[in-house]
Write a protein that holds these residues in place. Structure first.
Motif, PDB file in Angstrom:
ATOM      1  N   LEU A  57       0.801  -1.015  -0.096  1.00 55.59           N
ATOM      2  CA  LEU A  57      -0.036   0.140   0.097  1.00 55.59           C
ATOM      3  C   LEU A  57       0.867   1.162   0.155  1.00 55.59           C
ATOM      4  CD1 LEU A  57      -2.866  -0.977   2.457  1.00 55.59           C
ATOM      5  CD2 LEU A  57      -2.978  -1.049   0.024  1.00 55.59           C
ATOM      6  N   TRP A  58       2.105   1.270   0.634  1.00 49.22           N
ATOM      7  CA  TRP A  58       2.843   2.221   0.633  1.00 49.22           C
ATOM      8  C   TRP A  58       3.456   2.535  -0.773  1.00 49.22           C
ATOM      9  CZ3 TRP A  58       2.839   6.318   3.615  1.00 49.22           C
ATOM     10  CH2 TRP A  58       2.390   5.897   4.943  1.00 49.22           C
ATOM     11  N   THR A  59       3.770   1.566  -1.334  1.00 51.10           N
ATOM     12  CA  THR A  59       4.340   1.459  -2.868  1.00 51.10           C
ATOM     13  C   THR A  59       2.907   2.096  -3.569  1.00 51.10           C
ATOM     14  OG1 THR A  59       5.641  -0.595  -2.599  1.00 51.10           O
ATOM     15  CG2 THR A  59       5.049   0.089  -4.867  1.00 51.10           C
ATOM     16  N   PHE A  60       1.905   1.745  -3.506  1.00 50.68           N
ATOM     17  CA  PHE A  60       1.089   2.288  -4.221  1.00 50.68           C
ATOM     18  C   PHE A  60       0.717   3.895  -4.067  1.00 50.68           C
ATOM     19  CE2 PHE A  60      -2.907   4.127  -3.376  1.00 50.68           C
ATOM     20  CZ  PHE A  60      -3.207   4.681  -4.462  1.00 50.68           C
ATOM     21  N   THR A  61       1.164   4.268  -2.622  1.00 51.74           N
ATOM     22  CA  THR A  61       1.023   5.549  -2.374  1.00 51.74           C
ATOM     23  C   THR A  61       1.989   6.520  -3.127  1.00 51.74           C
ATOM     24  OG1 THR A  61       0.042   4.938  -0.169  1.00 51.74           O
ATOM     25  CG2 THR A  61       0.616   7.061  -0.415  1.00 51.74           C
ATOM     26  N   ILE A  62       3.337   5.892  -3.140  1.00 52.49           N
ATOM     27  CA  ILE A  62       4.418   6.669  -3.575  1.00 52.49           C
ATOM     28  C   ILE A  62       4.167   6.760  -5.065  1.00 52.49           C
ATOM     29  CG2 ILE A  62       6.707   6.498  -4.382  1.00 52.49           C
ATOM     30  CD1 ILE A  62       7.161   5.019  -1.593  1.00 52.49           C
ATOM     31  N   PHE A  63       3.738   5.555  -5.900  1.00 55.73           N
ATOM     32  CA  PHE A  63       3.591   5.610  -7.090  1.00 55.73           C
ATOM     33  C   PHE A  63       2.367   6.634  -7.311  1.00 55.73           C
ATOM     34  CE2 PHE A  63       1.608   3.648 -10.958  1.00 55.73           C
ATOM     35  CZ  PHE A  63       2.304   3.732 -11.859  1.00 55.73           C
ATOM     36  N   ALA A  64       1.263   6.477  -6.569  1.00 54.60           N
ATOM     37  CA  ALA A  64       0.172   7.610  -7.111  1.00 54.60           C
ATOM     38  C   ALA A  64       0.703   9.017  -6.736  1.00 54.60           C
ATOM     39  CB  ALA A  64      -1.003   7.385  -6.425  1.00 54.60           C
ATOM     40  N   ALA A  65       1.679   9.318  -5.807  1.00 57.95           N
ATOM     41  CA  ALA A  65       2.027  10.814  -5.603  1.00 57.95           C
ATOM     42  C   ALA A  65       2.962  11.055  -6.776  1.00 57.95           C
ATOM     43  CB  ALA A  65       2.730  10.720  -4.297  1.00 57.95           C
ATOM     44  N   ILE A  66       3.592  10.086  -7.378  1.00 55.30           N
ATOM     45  CA  ILE A  66       4.172  10.694  -8.409  1.00 55.30           C
ATOM     46  C   ILE A  66       3.508  10.566 -10.044  1.00 55.30           C
ATOM     47  CG2 ILE A  66       6.097   9.917 -10.089  1.00 55.30           C
ATOM     48  CD1 ILE A  66       7.547   8.292  -7.636  1.00 55.30           C
ATOM     49  N   ILE A  67       2.747   9.686 -10.093  1.00 53.49           N
ATOM     50  CA  ILE A  67       2.132   9.739 -11.551  1.00 53.49           C
ATOM     51  C   ILE A  67       0.855  10.542 -11.404  1.00 53.49           C
ATOM     52  CG2 ILE A  67       0.912   7.601 -11.112  1.00 53.49           C
ATOM     53  CD1 ILE A  67       2.957   8.392 -14.064  1.00 53.49           C
ATOM     54  N   VAL A  68       0.207  10.629 -10.410  1.00 53.18           N
ATOM     55  CA  VAL A  68      -1.288  11.155 -10.757  1.00 53.18           C
ATOM     56  C   VAL A  68      -0.843  12.967 -10.896  1.00 53.18           C
ATOM     57  CG1 VAL A  68      -3.394  11.819  -9.564  1.00 53.18           C
ATOM     58  CG2 VAL A  68      -2.320   9.624  -9.091  1.00 53.18           C
ATOM     59  N   PRO A  69      -0.311  13.569 -10.190  1.00 51.95           N
ATOM     60  CA  PRO A  69      -0.142  14.871 -10.392  1.00 51.95           C
ATOM     61  C   PRO A  69       0.793  14.983 -11.978  1.00 51.95           C
ATOM     62  CG  PRO A  69       1.399  14.519  -8.656  1.00 51.95           C
ATOM     63  CD  PRO A  69       0.427  13.311  -8.820  1.00 51.95           C
ATOM     64  N   LEU A  70       1.737  14.432 -11.917  1.00 54.34           N
ATOM     65  CA  LEU A  70       2.768  14.388 -13.157  1.00 54.34           C
ATOM     66  C   LEU A  70       1.728  14.299 -14.504  1.00 54.34           C
ATOM     67  CD1 LEU A  70       5.392  14.804 -14.150  1.00 54.34           C
ATOM     68  CD2 LEU A  70       5.718  12.289 -14.264  1.00 54.34           C
ATOM     69  N   THR A  71       0.801  13.046 -14.423  1.00 54.35           N
ATOM     70  CA  THR A  71      -0.058  13.056 -15.641  1.00 54.35           C
ATOM     71  C   THR A  71      -0.918  14.146 -15.822  1.00 54.35           C
ATOM     72  OG1 THR A  71       0.309  10.758 -15.330  1.00 54.35           O
ATOM     73  CG2 THR A  71      -1.397  11.269 -16.675  1.00 54.35           C
ATOM     74  N   PHE A  72      -1.553  14.447 -14.659  1.00 58.83           N
ATOM     75  CA  PHE A  72      -2.650  15.519 -14.689  1.00 58.83           C
ATOM     76  C   PHE A  72      -2.217  16.784 -15.428  1.00 58.83           C
ATOM     77  CE2 PHE A  72      -4.854  19.159 -12.992  1.00 58.83           C
ATOM     78  CZ  PHE A  72      -6.219  18.522 -13.470  1.00 58.83           C
ATOM     79  N   ALA A  73      -0.952  17.304 -14.867  1.00 60.13           N
ATOM     80  CA  ALA A  73      -0.292  18.803 -15.144  1.00 60.13           C
ATOM     81  C   ALA A  73       0.112  18.576 -16.809  1.00 60.13           C
ATOM     82  CB  ALA A  73       1.006  18.825 -14.167  1.00 60.13           C
ATOM     83  N   LEU A  74       0.970  17.633 -17.188  1.00 60.30           N
ATOM     84  CA  LEU A  74       1.215  17.242 -18.665  1.00 60.30           C
ATOM     85  C   LEU A  74       0.037  17.183 -19.408  1.00 60.30           C
ATOM     86  CD1 LEU A  74       4.595  15.203 -18.222  1.00 60.30           C
ATOM     87  CD2 LEU A  74       4.362  17.527 -18.741  1.00 60.30           C
ATOM     88  N   ALA A  75      -0.746  16.445 -19.040  1.00 63.21           N
ATOM     89  CA  ALA A  75      -2.118  16.195 -19.851  1.00 63.21           C
ATOM     90  C   ALA A  75      -2.583  17.666 -20.298  1.00 63.21           C
ATOM     91  CB  ALA A  75      -2.907  15.299 -19.532  1.00 63.21           C
ATOM     92  N   LEU A  76      -3.181  18.387 -19.185  1.00 60.18           N
ATOM     93  CA  LEU A  76      -3.785  19.534 -19.217  1.00 60.18           C
ATOM     94  C   LEU A  76      -2.910  20.748 -20.136  1.00 60.18           C
ATOM     95  CD1 LEU A  76      -5.850  21.456 -18.416  1.00 60.18           C
ATOM     96  CD2 LEU A  76      -4.757  21.894 -16.249  1.00 60.18           C
ATOM     97  N   LEU A  77      -1.438  20.685 -19.862  1.00 58.02           N
ATOM     98  CA  LEU A  77      -0.555  21.564 -20.588  1.00 58.02           C
ATOM     99  C   LEU A  77      -0.444  21.213 -22.104  1.00 58.02           C
ATOM    100  CD1 LEU A  77       1.652  23.727 -20.610  1.00 58.02           C
ATOM    101  CD2 LEU A  77       3.281  22.119 -20.252  1.00 58.02           C
ATOM    102  N   LEU A  78      -0.354  19.968 -22.485  1.00 58.05           N
ATOM    103  CA  LEU A  78      -0.196  19.709 -23.649  1.00 58.05           C
ATOM    104  C   LEU A  78      -1.709  19.532 -24.466  1.00 58.05           C
ATOM    105  CD1 LEU A  78       1.839  16.472 -23.430  1.00 58.05           C
ATOM    106  CD2 LEU A  78       2.753  18.640 -24.460  1.00 58.05           C
ATOM    107  N   ALA A  79      -2.722  19.576 -23.588  1.00 61.30           N
ATOM    108  CA  ALA A  79      -3.989  19.636 -24.356  1.00 61.30           C
ATOM    109  C   ALA A  79      -4.497  21.102 -24.647  1.00 61.30           C
ATOM    110  CB  ALA A  79      -5.154  19.177 -23.356  1.00 61.30           C
TER     111      ALA A  79
END
Length: 317
Positions: free
Chosen positions: A91-113
């Motif tokens: 669960l900690w692994t998931f938390t670290i992964f989500a903390a990295i990938i969720v904001p990164l994908t959200f910001a880049l997807a919005l910027l590129l869109a």
């Protein structure tokens, strides 16, 4: 008076015929609904809801080497999983992964869109180029990342690039300090899913009326940050909440890239990988089912909290 009588005389015929036609029409519509929706609902019940119900039943039993509920043990499987151990570490692994990938994908997807929405030349080409990785298999992409780009030897693409700047080779998937494997995991997931969320944001951007921007310019707003902050972002609220929700659920379901890049390594083992080895490797379906139920409950709680905070499904004011 004569008009009233005439109306009264023809009334029963005029008032009974339409309901009969409506009933026949309703029966036909109902039959057509079940004809088209029936197979889908049947498949949903057989392949989704029944396995979930059976998994919930197994989670309260000691189903070892069997998928039948033989020995009821109550919440023992849940207690075992929630003790300090590999499941909580996952669960900690998931938390670290989500903390990295969720904001990164959200910001880049919005910027590129936003950038793609302003492109006037070769628009279809650029949108297709960003969306194409979404059609690629997670397994294939993980193998390319592992064997070609981040293979850890001096012939790997990443080591070739950093070697050109004078840096030593890096064992990307086995280095613990610093944990370079997070870079490999994040980049492959980002490459695979970014295009899908760009399309979602593009759909949201195209729903914004140009009149709002024109009115803002008349009121003195400057193109760029001001219109993005006060018009684009509020108008994308529903899309943004949906994207965040989907990203978080996708992070919970991370499996393929972890399994193919790191296997059963304790360095970064998300919940699904741990449960896969528990249920399929050790044939311990009781603990595996209990872990699946815990994950489902966590996703439901996070979804409800997120919807409460961001107003998902709430009518726009």
């Amino acid at each position: 008076m004569s008009t009233v009588d005439a109306t009264t005389a023809v009334g029963p015929t005029a008032t009974t015929a339409p309901p009969r036609r409506r009933r026949r029409g309703n029966k036909g519509a109902t039959r057509a609904f079940w004809l088209f929706a029936g197979p889908f609902l049947l498949g949903l019940v057989v392949f989704v809801y029944l396995p979930i119900i059976w998994s919930a039943v197994l989670s309260f039993t000691s189903a070892q080497n069997t998928v039948t509920s033989t020995n009821f043990i109550g919440f023992d499987n849940y207690v075992d999983l929630l003790k300090p151990g590999p499941f909580r570490s996952s669960l900690w692994t998931f938390t670290i992964f989500a903390a990295i990938i969720v904001p990164l994908t959200f910001a880049l997807a919005l910027l590129l869109a936003v950038l793609l929405n302003q492109v006037t030349i070769a628009r279809a080409f650029f949108r297709s180029a960003f969306f194409l990785p979404t059609a690629c298999s997670y397994v294939v992409a993980s193998m390319v990342w592992k064997l070609s780009i981040f293979n850890g030897v001096r012939f790997g693409l990443a080591n070739q690039v950093i070697g050109a700047f004078g840096f030593d080779n890096i064992a990307w998937l086995s280095s613990i300090s610093p944990p370079w494997y997070w870079l490999v995991l994040a980049t492959v997931r980002l490459w695979l899913q970014l295009g899908f969320y760009i399309i979602l944001f593009l759909a949201g951007l195209q729903r914004i009326s140009p009149e709002l921007y024109e009115a803002a310019y008349v009121d003195g707003a400057k193109p760029g940050w001001q219109t993005f902050r006060f018009i684009t972002v509020p108008q994308l609220r529903t899309t943004s909440v949906s994207v965040l929700l989907l990203l978080l659920i996708a992070a919970y379901q991370a499996f393929d890239e972890f399994y193919n890049l790191l296997g059963n390594s304790s360095l970064a083992r998300p919940p699904l990988v741990y449960l896969y080895y528990t249920a399929q490797g050790n044939q311990d379906y009781g603990h595996g089912s209990a872990g699946a139920m815990i994950l489902a409950i966590l996703i439901i709680i996070v979804t409800l909290v997120q919807g409460r905070i961001f107003g998902f499904g709430r009518a726009e004011k």
